[in-house]
Design a protein around this motif. Structure first.
Motif, PDB file in Angstrom:
ATOM      1  N   UNK A 340      -9.611 -58.645  -3.026  1.00 32.13           N
ATOM      2  CA  UNK A 340      -9.050 -57.511  -3.752  1.00 32.13           C
ATOM      3  C   UNK A 340      -9.195 -56.234  -2.929  1.00 32.13           C
ATOM      4  N   UNK A 341      -8.262 -55.281  -3.097  1.00 35.74           N
ATOM      5  CA  UNK A 341      -8.350 -54.039  -2.320  1.00 35.74           C
ATOM      6  C   UNK A 341      -9.484 -53.119  -2.762  1.00 35.74           C
ATOM      7  N   UNK A 342      -9.854 -53.187  -4.054  1.00 28.20           N
ATOM      8  CA  UNK A 342     -10.933 -52.367  -4.604  1.00 28.20           C
ATOM      9  C   UNK A 342     -11.748 -53.225  -5.558  1.00 28.20           C
ATOM     10  N   UNK A 343     -13.026 -52.866  -5.735  1.00 33.85           N
ATOM     11  CA  UNK A 343     -13.832 -53.647  -6.680  1.00 33.85           C
ATOM     12  C   UNK A 343     -14.254 -52.836  -7.905  1.00 33.85           C
ATOM     13  N   UNK A 344     -14.145 -51.519  -7.849  1.00 28.91           N
ATOM     14  CA  UNK A 344     -14.475 -50.718  -9.028  1.00 28.91           C
ATOM     15  C   UNK A 344     -14.056 -49.276  -8.790  1.00 28.91           C
ATOM     16  N   UNK A 345     -13.930 -48.541  -9.890  1.00 29.83           N
ATOM     17  CA  UNK A 345     -13.741 -47.101  -9.804  1.00 29.83           C
ATOM     18  C   UNK A 345     -12.303 -46.648  -9.634  1.00 29.83           C
ATOM     19  N   UNK A 346     -12.170 -45.352  -9.387  1.00 33.14           N
ATOM     20  CA  UNK A 346     -10.870 -44.691  -9.283  1.00 33.14           C
ATOM     21  C   UNK A 346     -10.496 -44.483  -7.821  1.00 33.14           C
ATOM     22  N   UNK A 347      -9.264 -44.845  -7.475  1.00 31.45           N
ATOM     23  CA  UNK A 347      -8.783 -44.748  -6.092  1.00 31.45           C
ATOM     24  C   UNK A 347      -7.366 -44.167  -6.094  1.00 31.45           C
ATOM     25  N   UNK A 348      -6.972 -43.643  -4.952  1.00 31.80           N
ATOM     26  CA  UNK A 348      -5.619 -43.116  -4.789  1.00 31.80           C
ATOM     27  C   UNK A 348      -4.957 -43.809  -3.609  1.00 31.80           C
ATOM     28  N   UNK A 349      -3.781 -44.359  -3.841  1.00 25.92           N
ATOM     29  CA  UNK A 349      -3.053 -45.038  -2.775  1.00 25.92           C
ATOM     30  C   UNK A 349      -2.380 -44.012  -1.868  1.00 25.92           C
ATOM     31  N   UNK A 350      -2.283 -44.353  -0.605  1.00 30.84           N
ATOM     32  CA  UNK A 350      -1.616 -43.471   0.356  1.00 30.84           C
ATOM     33  C   UNK A 350      -0.133 -43.811   0.404  1.00 30.84           C
ATOM     34  N   UNK A 351       0.513 -43.684  -0.739  1.00 28.36           N
ATOM     35  CA  UNK A 351       1.959 -43.889  -0.792  1.00 28.36           C
ATOM     36  C   UNK A 351       2.644 -42.591  -1.192  1.00 28.36           C
ATOM     37  N   UNK A 352       3.960 -42.612  -1.247  1.00 27.97           N
ATOM     38  CA  UNK A 352       4.721 -41.396  -1.529  1.00 27.97           C
ATOM     39  C   UNK A 352       4.359 -40.817  -2.884  1.00 27.97           C
ATOM     40  N   UNK A 353       4.049 -41.705  -3.836  1.00 25.80           N
ATOM     41  CA  UNK A 353       3.795 -41.266  -5.204  1.00 25.80           C
ATOM     42  C   UNK A 353       2.315 -40.974  -5.458  1.00 25.80           C
ATOM     43  N   UNK A 354       1.442 -41.234  -4.466  1.00 23.91           N
ATOM     44  CA  UNK A 354      -0.001 -41.003  -4.642  1.00 23.91           C
ATOM     45  C   UNK A 354      -0.521 -41.696  -5.908  1.00 23.91           C
ATOM     46  N   UNK A 355      -0.185 -42.972  -6.027  1.00 19.14           N
ATOM     47  CA  UNK A 355      -0.553 -43.757  -7.207  1.00 19.14           C
ATOM     48  C   UNK A 355      -2.071 -43.842  -7.362  1.00 19.14           C
ATOM     49  N   UNK A 356      -2.544 -43.574  -8.577  1.00 21.12           N
ATOM     50  CA  UNK A 356      -3.967 -43.733  -8.895  1.00 21.12           C
ATOM     51  C   UNK A 356      -4.204 -45.184  -9.340  1.00 21.12           C
ATOM     52  N   UNK A 357      -5.347 -45.742  -8.954  1.00 21.44           N
ATOM     53  CA  UNK A 357      -5.726 -47.103  -9.341  1.00 21.44           C
ATOM     54  C   UNK A 357      -7.127 -47.057  -9.935  1.00 21.44           C
TER      55      UNK A 357
END
Length: 387
Positions: A340-357
């Motif tokens: 998996x890319x993340x295992x916990x918490x809040x992250x922001x993708x480095x895409x055009x839309x700055x998607x939060x995960x």
């Protein structure tokens, strides 16, 4: 209606036998690498041999009885705890062998002997401490994790409670679910998201516990997506039950709330193993009916869904996931990062839309009732317009 997918029937039949072999090998390793060398006295070694055999049998019993409705909670707790003992002692044995390699560099035989003894006793005591701490941490009430997230295009604030990986079944029985429901309702959230692995047993065995979920309260609705564990049981019966409780079931579907934002939900990756088309993840169907002028929240059990977020499906403001349990027992969190890319918490993708995960650590646990390096959580996401 098909009760259990064919692939799951096969896996459920094979898993206890393969798992038993793994546990036998692990216990042989634990005894030879660690327990045998704790003492040279015959009686002490006999005690460790008996312990190793009993713990092996208890782990095997867990594998064959894990979905049984007739196992008393005290017995189920003991069997589950033996899994955790095995994992901790296996890690302890490995750590001791690593220390032994360093100790071998010492010049004198007496120094090597002295430090080997100190290392194995110290590591064994540390394992016992971690066992007590991990069991306490895994069985106490979930933490309330509060996150504030700004969403572009959002016109008003919303409070959303997130429950993930409850794993109803086994030790997560009726009273535990009732506690989770009461804690969630106390947050007074506008919506509740259930991001998969909510039910992890045949429905007929846990229906009373599942019925407790009917007491969840959210004025603007409760939304559910499949996790991978529901596929191992009577998944369609589980879906029908949750729908009867008034939940919005999102399987490759979306829901536009009050012309304010879209909520999309995708089936879990486990669906690819089966032959039921609508239970397979389908990103195109998931986004077919969204309003592109509104913010979009995507519910997916596994955070690796972000691999699907490519044009024209990258217009996502927030992904809410679970699955990882935060690794549950360190160092399995490191292994989880391989999947998996993340295992916990809040992250922001480095895409055009700055998607939060946001990735929940899970509200329950799976297997051993333990948490080391992770916490059970009920999440409160406070979505706000940009300041």
């Amino acid at each position: 209606m098909q009760d259990i997918p064919q692939f799951a029937q096969m896996q459920n039949a094979i898993f206890p036998f393969v798992g038993s072999l793994v546990f036998i090998v692990l216990h042989i390793y634990i005894y030879k690498a660690l327990l045998k060398s704790l003492s040279i006295k015959p009686f002490a070694r006999l005690v460790w041999k008996v312990f190793t055999c009993l713990n092996t049998l208890y782990c095997i019993a867990y594998l064959f009885l894990r979905d049984s409705a007739n196992v008393p909670q005290a017995i189920y707790f003991l069997l589950s705890l033996c899994l955790g003992i095995t994992f901790l002692f296996a890690m302890a044995a490995f750590l001791y062998q690593c220390c032994s390699l360093i100790i071998m560099t010492l010049r004198t035989k007496s120094a090597r002997s002295r430090w080997r003894h100190r290392a194995k006793v110290g590591i064994f005591i540390l394992s016992l401490i971690m066992l007590v701490f991990g069991t306490y941490n895994g069985t106490r009430k979930p933490d309330i994790v509060h996150k504030v997230i700004q969403i572009e295009g959002l016109s008003t604030s919303f409070k959303i409670a997130v429950l993930s990986d409850v794993h109803i079944g086994g030790l997560m029985e009726e009273s535990k679910v009732k506690q989770i429901v009461e804690m969630t309702n106390a947050l007074e959230a506008d919506m509740i998201f259930l991001t998969g692995d909510i039910v992890d047993a045949p429905l007929k065995n846990v229906e009373k516990a599942v019925d407790e979920l009917a007491n969840l309260k959210a004025n603007d609705g409760i939304f559910y997506v499949l996790g991978n564990h529901e596929y191992f049981h009577d998944v369609e019966n589980i879906l029908a039950k949750l729908k009867s409780l008034g939940f919005h079931i999102l399987i490759n579907q979306s829901y536009t709330f009050d012309n304010t934002f879209n909520i999309a939900g995708i089936a879990d990756f486990m669906g690819w193993r089966g032959n039921v088309e609508y239970l397979k993840p389908n990103i195109e169907a998931t986004f077919a009916d969204i309003d592109p002028s509104l913010p979009t929240i995507l519910l997916s059990h596994q955070p690796k869904v972000i691999s699907y977020l490519k044009a024209p499906y990258d217009n996502v403001d927030l992904v809410v996931s679970g699955h990882t349990h935060g690794g549950q027992i360190f160092p399995f969190s490191l292994a989880m990062l391989l999947q998996q890319p993340f295992i916990s918490g809040l992250h922001t993708l480095e895409n055009l839309h700055q998607t939060k995960v946001y990735v929940s650590q899970g509200t329950g646990f799976w297997g051993p009732p333990m948490r080391i390096g992770s916490e059970r959580e009920i999440t409160l996401l406070e979505l706000q317009p940009p300041h």
